[in-house]
Design an enzyme around this catalytic site. Structure first.
Site, PDB file in Angstrom:
ATOM      1  N   HIS A  67       0.781  -1.246   0.000  1.00 24.97           N
ATOM      2  CA  HIS A  67       0.000   0.000   0.000  1.00 24.97           C
ATOM      3  C   HIS A  67       0.811   1.295   0.000  1.00 24.97           C
ATOM      4  O   HIS A  67       0.317   2.319   0.453  1.00 24.97           O
ATOM      5  CB  HIS A  67      -0.931   0.030   1.224  1.00 24.97           C
ATOM      6  CG  HIS A  67      -2.051  -0.975   1.197  1.00 24.97           C
ATOM      7  ND1 HIS A  67      -1.970  -2.155   0.548  1.00 24.97           N
ATOM      8  CD2 HIS A  67      -3.295  -0.946   1.748  1.00 24.97           C
ATOM      9  CE1 HIS A  67      -3.088  -2.832   0.717  1.00 24.97           C
ATOM     10  NE2 HIS A  67      -3.925  -2.119   1.434  1.00 24.97           N
ATOM     11  N   ASP A  87       0.119  -0.722  -7.815  1.00 25.70           N
ATOM     12  CA  ASP A  87      -0.091  -0.970  -6.395  1.00 25.70           C
ATOM     13  C   ASP A  87      -1.197  -1.985  -6.192  1.00 25.70           C
ATOM     14  O   ASP A  87      -2.152  -2.035  -6.975  1.00 25.70           O
ATOM     15  CB  ASP A  87      -0.458   0.344  -5.686  1.00 25.70           C
ATOM     16  CG  ASP A  87      -0.251   0.252  -4.181  1.00 25.70           C
ATOM     17  OD1 ASP A  87       0.924   0.276  -3.766  1.00 25.70           O
ATOM     18  OD2 ASP A  87      -1.237   0.138  -3.430  1.00 25.70           O
ATOM     19  N   GLY A  88      -1.089  -2.770  -5.128  1.00 26.18           N
ATOM     20  CA  GLY A  88      -2.136  -3.738  -4.829  1.00 26.18           C
ATOM     21  C   GLY A  88      -3.483  -3.082  -4.569  1.00 26.18           C
ATOM     22  O   GLY A  88      -4.530  -3.649  -4.883  1.00 26.18           O
ATOM     23  N   HIS A  89      -3.469  -1.900  -4.005  1.00 27.50           N
ATOM     24  CA  HIS A  89      -4.729  -1.219  -3.676  1.00 27.50           C
ATOM     25  C   HIS A  89      -4.820   0.079  -4.463  1.00 27.50           C
ATOM     26  O   HIS A  89      -4.077   1.021  -4.225  1.00 27.50           O
ATOM     27  CB  HIS A  89      -4.782  -0.924  -2.175  1.00 27.50           C
ATOM     28  CG  HIS A  89      -6.167  -0.631  -1.663  1.00 27.50           C
ATOM     29  ND1 HIS A  89      -7.036   0.252  -2.304  1.00 27.50           N
ATOM     30  CD2 HIS A  89      -6.836  -1.100  -0.575  1.00 27.50           C
ATOM     31  CE1 HIS A  89      -8.175   0.302  -1.613  1.00 27.50           C
ATOM     32  NE2 HIS A  89      -8.085  -0.504  -0.581  1.00 27.50           N
ATOM     33  N   HIS A 118     -11.689  -7.394  -4.449  1.00 27.76           N
ATOM     34  CA  HIS A 118     -11.876  -6.491  -3.316  1.00 27.76           C
ATOM     35  C   HIS A 118     -12.726  -5.297  -3.750  1.00 27.76           C
ATOM     36  O   HIS A 118     -12.379  -4.563  -4.669  1.00 27.76           O
ATOM     37  CB  HIS A 118     -10.482  -6.050  -2.873  1.00 27.76           C
ATOM     38  CG  HIS A 118     -10.424  -5.297  -1.605  1.00 27.76           C
ATOM     39  ND1 HIS A 118     -10.739  -3.961  -1.526  1.00 27.76           N
ATOM     40  CD2 HIS A 118     -10.055  -5.676  -0.350  1.00 27.76           C
ATOM     41  CE1 HIS A 118     -10.565  -3.551  -0.275  1.00 27.76           C
ATOM     42  NE2 HIS A 118     -10.163  -4.573   0.455  1.00 27.76           N
ATOM     43  N   GLU A 149     -12.806  -9.558   1.141  1.00 26.57           N
ATOM     44  CA  GLU A 149     -13.654  -8.346   1.177  1.00 26.57           C
ATOM     45  C   GLU A 149     -14.196  -8.067  -0.226  1.00 26.57           C
ATOM     46  O   GLU A 149     -14.147  -6.938  -0.719  1.00 26.57           O
ATOM     47  CB  GLU A 149     -12.855  -7.152   1.693  1.00 26.57           C
ATOM     48  CG  GLU A 149     -12.169  -7.430   3.024  1.00 26.57           C
ATOM     49  CD  GLU A 149     -11.389  -6.252   3.576  1.00 26.57           C
ATOM     50  OE1 GLU A 149     -11.657  -5.882   4.721  1.00 26.57           O
ATOM     51  OE2 GLU A 149     -10.524  -5.714   2.875  1.00 26.57           O
ATOM     52  N   CYS A 184     -10.011   2.164   8.110  1.00 26.62           N
ATOM     53  CA  CYS A 184     -10.257   2.858   6.833  1.00 26.62           C
ATOM     54  C   CYS A 184     -11.626   3.541   6.806  1.00 26.62           C
ATOM     55  O   CYS A 184     -11.772   4.642   6.270  1.00 26.62           O
ATOM     56  CB  CYS A 184     -10.154   1.869   5.684  1.00 26.62           C
ATOM     57  SG  CYS A 184     -11.115   0.364   5.920  1.00 26.62           S
ATOM     58  N   CYS A 185     -12.641   2.884   7.404  1.00 29.40           N
ATOM     59  CA  CYS A 185     -14.008   3.397   7.235  1.00 29.40           C
ATOM     60  C   CYS A 185     -14.287   4.716   7.968  1.00 29.40           C
ATOM     61  O   CYS A 185     -14.878   5.624   7.377  1.00 29.40           O
ATOM     62  CB  CYS A 185     -15.027   2.337   7.641  1.00 29.40           C
ATOM     63  SG  CYS A 185     -14.926   0.792   6.702  1.00 29.40           S
TER      64      CYS A 185
HETATM   65 ZN   LIG Z   1     -13.237   0.677   5.178  1.00 29.15          ZN
END
Ligand SMILES: [Zn+2]
Length: 640
Positions: free
Chosen positions: A149, A199-201, A263, A315, A399-400
């Site tokens: 990340h 990047d992975g994300h 994801h 996810e 993250c949320c």
């Molecule tokens: Zn989140």
């Protein structure tokens, strides 16, 4: 600095600034051009500003997230704390706080922002690199494992910097961001001598486009395009082992994709970034694939709440029609990502279906993610529960919470749009807006409404001269939508799920009265979603409802079966901050005694369920569930 290409400066904060993007049909309004007055959203936004943001800053401090920056700059010692992408939480909080400052002067919040920026500035390496996980003992591991990340964190830094610059006019964080972006663009790219990687994300793609819009530096746009194009060529995957390449949408090039996989948050951020690249380049293949993926998402892989991602494993999105209720993952961030993607699609295509989904997702998939007190959060958002799933004050992977905060802080930006000769009203809420049209006309709108509890919206249009007002007629308003201008009904071809067009010579004092009837709707699900067969969900206006144990004490919600009679609606000012509840006739249809101690039996005549007399049950807006004593909840009670 290229003045002509600069995005906005202080007082002109636009959450996603596409004002100068050549392939955008609807341009956004600055945040402070739209004021949401007391009604549904503004009290929530006030809590976000006054309670959520300061409390999140405390969590960033107490969990070592800010100390990681101090450690990286040599101010403190000790170990790196928490997950390797914890920097991103600081950046998302900075973005949220910056949007809040764009609208409201708040010396306390300003001090928190300034102090956090100092820590970020001081932690940057001389070559522009900035990630507090990869310092000291891990410095040699920079850019070696793209599932850790680094670019994702960089992207959140860039978005925070853009927000801070647009909100305050200060270049402090923007200078940090451009140094890091230069480092990334010097290191990665298709040119000889540069490294090939993604990047992975996903996240850095849309962030680089926004950085381009603010600075005018084309290399950032080229970087974003490179990262969109490079994904899908197997650069991720096997070395990092634990997931299939589809987890990061790296299984095939974007332009070849036809199903949303992997994801869910990554997918939403990826499509948002690709939409941003399209807004600048206009490459037809990009928008075509985004339309294809949107169709697959909404017709096959989305919950009735608008939530996305049906699997805990990865996810991730499931297959078509794989939408379990109790095991729904539906991460709050995925819903926020969906709003971001749909906002970009709305700007590109000016089609009401995107605004419809923004509204639906805001009320029913984003809002459940935060408690009424603004200090507790859902990460997963199941559509059925036994009462054990509760909002938490913070998460190890957090993250949320700051993602909700940045969306609420920038929410006014989603309400209106402007095209060459028209003002577009996307969302309805009590409040006002000032729209500059074609650079010379200033139009003032004032909305008076009890939306989403009532579908009557009175809009004062304070303007002189001819132009068009485009009013979204929501797809949920299947019958009876109508409007009048100055008391006279207008035949403007009202079609649910489209914009009604009102073109006329406006005069100060003109008023539009929009009526969007809100009967309770019983919604059924595609028969291939096995779990929802024989069940209905209740909706009224834009809101999804659920039944929850605290309102329905003496019945097992698994046995609840709605009667076909029409539910009724009633406003309860003292319940859950003031909500319209629905009341419906239902019976308990419980398993007969023969089911005791067994899970299976041969089908036989005479066996059956134990039906009670019909009784009245109460349903509450789904966003407000889990706000009282714990108890079971269901969105899909049985029907009949
Ligand atoms: Zn989140």
């Amino acid at each position: 600095m290229k003045e002509d290409l600069l995005g906005s400066t202080q007082g002109q904060a636009v959450a996603v600034d596409t004002v100068r993007s050549p392939h955008v049909l609807l341009r956004p309004l600055p945040l402070d051009a739209v004021n949401l007055a007391d009604g549904f959203w503004e009290p929530r936004r006030r809590i976000n500003r006054e309670v959520t943001l300061p409390s999140q800053c405390r969590h960033l401090e107490e969990t070592g997230r800010l100390d990681n920056f101090r450690r990286a700059s040599g101010k403190t010692g000790g170990e790196y704390q928490g997950i390797y992408f914890n920097d991103s939480d600081v950046y998302k909080w900075l973005e949220a706080a910056s949007w809040a400052l764009a609208e409201h002067t708040d010396p306390g919040l300003q001090r928190m922002v300034d102090a956090a920026i100092t820590e970020v500035e001081d932690a940057q390496r001389p070559d522009g690199y900035l990630n507090t996980y990869f310092t000291f003992e891990r410095a040699a591991e920079r850019w070696t494992n793209f599932d850790l990340h680094e670019m994702y964190c960089a992207g959140h830094l860039f978005q925070a910097a853009v927000a801070h610059f647009r909100a305050t006019g200060s270049r402090r964080l923007l200078d940090v961001a451009t140094r890091f972006a230069d480092h990334i663009c010097d290191t990665f790219g298709p040119e000889e001598g540069k490294r090939q990687a993604v990047d992975g994300h996903e996240e850095v793609e849309m962030a680089l486009v926004e950085l381009f819009r603010v600075t005018g530096e084309k290399r950032y746009l080229e970087g974003a395009r490179y990262f969109v194009d490079a994904r899908g060529h197997g650069m991720l995957g096997s070395p990092y082992g634990q997931h299939d390449p589809s987890y990061s949408q790296d299984h095939e090039p974007l332009r070849d994709q036809s199903e949303v996989v992997g994801h869910a948050v990554r997918a939403m951020y990826f499509y948002s970034g690709a939409a941003d690249v399209y807004a600048e380049t206009g490459e037809p293949a990009l928008v075509e694939v985004l339309e294809r993926l949107w169709a697959n998402t909404t017709a096959r892989r989305m919950y009735v709440s608008g939530g996305l991602g049906s699997r805990y494993e990865g996810e991730a999105f499931g297959k078509d029609f794989e939408l379990p209720n109790e095991r729904a993952y539906t991460e709050t961030c995925a819903a926020i990502g969906s709003v971001m993607w749909n906002w970009r699609m709305l700007g590109l295509e000016a089609e009401a279906k995107y605004a419809d989904l923004i509204e639906h997702t805001l009320y029913n998939a984003v809002l459940p993610g935060v408690s009424l007190d603004g200090q507790h959060y859902f990460y997963q958002n199941p559509l059925a529960d036994d009462g054990s799933h509760r909002r938490q004050p913070w998460f190890g992977c957090a993250c949320c919470p700051p993602n909700v905060a940045r969306l609420l802080a920038s929410l006014p930006g989603y309400f209106y749009g402007a095209s060459e000769d028209a003002v577009w009203v996307h969302l309805y809420a009590e409040g006002a807006a000032t729209v500059e049209l074609d650079g010379e006309r200033t139009i003032r709108f004032r909305q008076r409404t009890r939306y989403p509890w009532d579908g009557g919206v009175e809009i004062d249009v304070d303007a002189e001269g001819e132009f068009t007002v485009m009013l979204r007629i929501p797809a949920w308003c299947e019958e009876g939508a109508a409007f009048e201008v100055n008391g006279e009904s207008v035949d403007a071809g009202i079609t649910p799920g489209s914009y009604a067009k009102i073109r006329r010579a406006w005069r100060p004092g003109d008023t539009i009265n929009l009526a969007l009837p809100m009967p309770v709707r019983c919604v059924e699900c595609h028969p291939y979603v096995a779990e929802n067969a024989g069940r209905v969900a209740l909706m009224r206006g834009p809101l999804l409802y659920c039944v929850e144990q605290p309102d329905n004490h003496d019945v097992d919600l698994r046995d609840l079966a709605l009667e076909s009679t029409k539910p009724t609606a009633r406003f309860e000012p003292d319940l859950l901050g003031g909500v319209v509840v629905l009341q419906a006739e239902a019976r308990s249809v419980a398993p007969d005694a023969g089911w005791e101690d067994r899970l299976y039996r041969t089908v036989h005549q005479g066996g059956g369920n134990v039906r009670t007399e019909a009784r009245e049950i109460t349903a509450i807006p789904y966003y407000s569930w889990a706000s009282r004593e714990s108890g079971a909840m269901r969105v899909w009670p049985r029907s009949g």
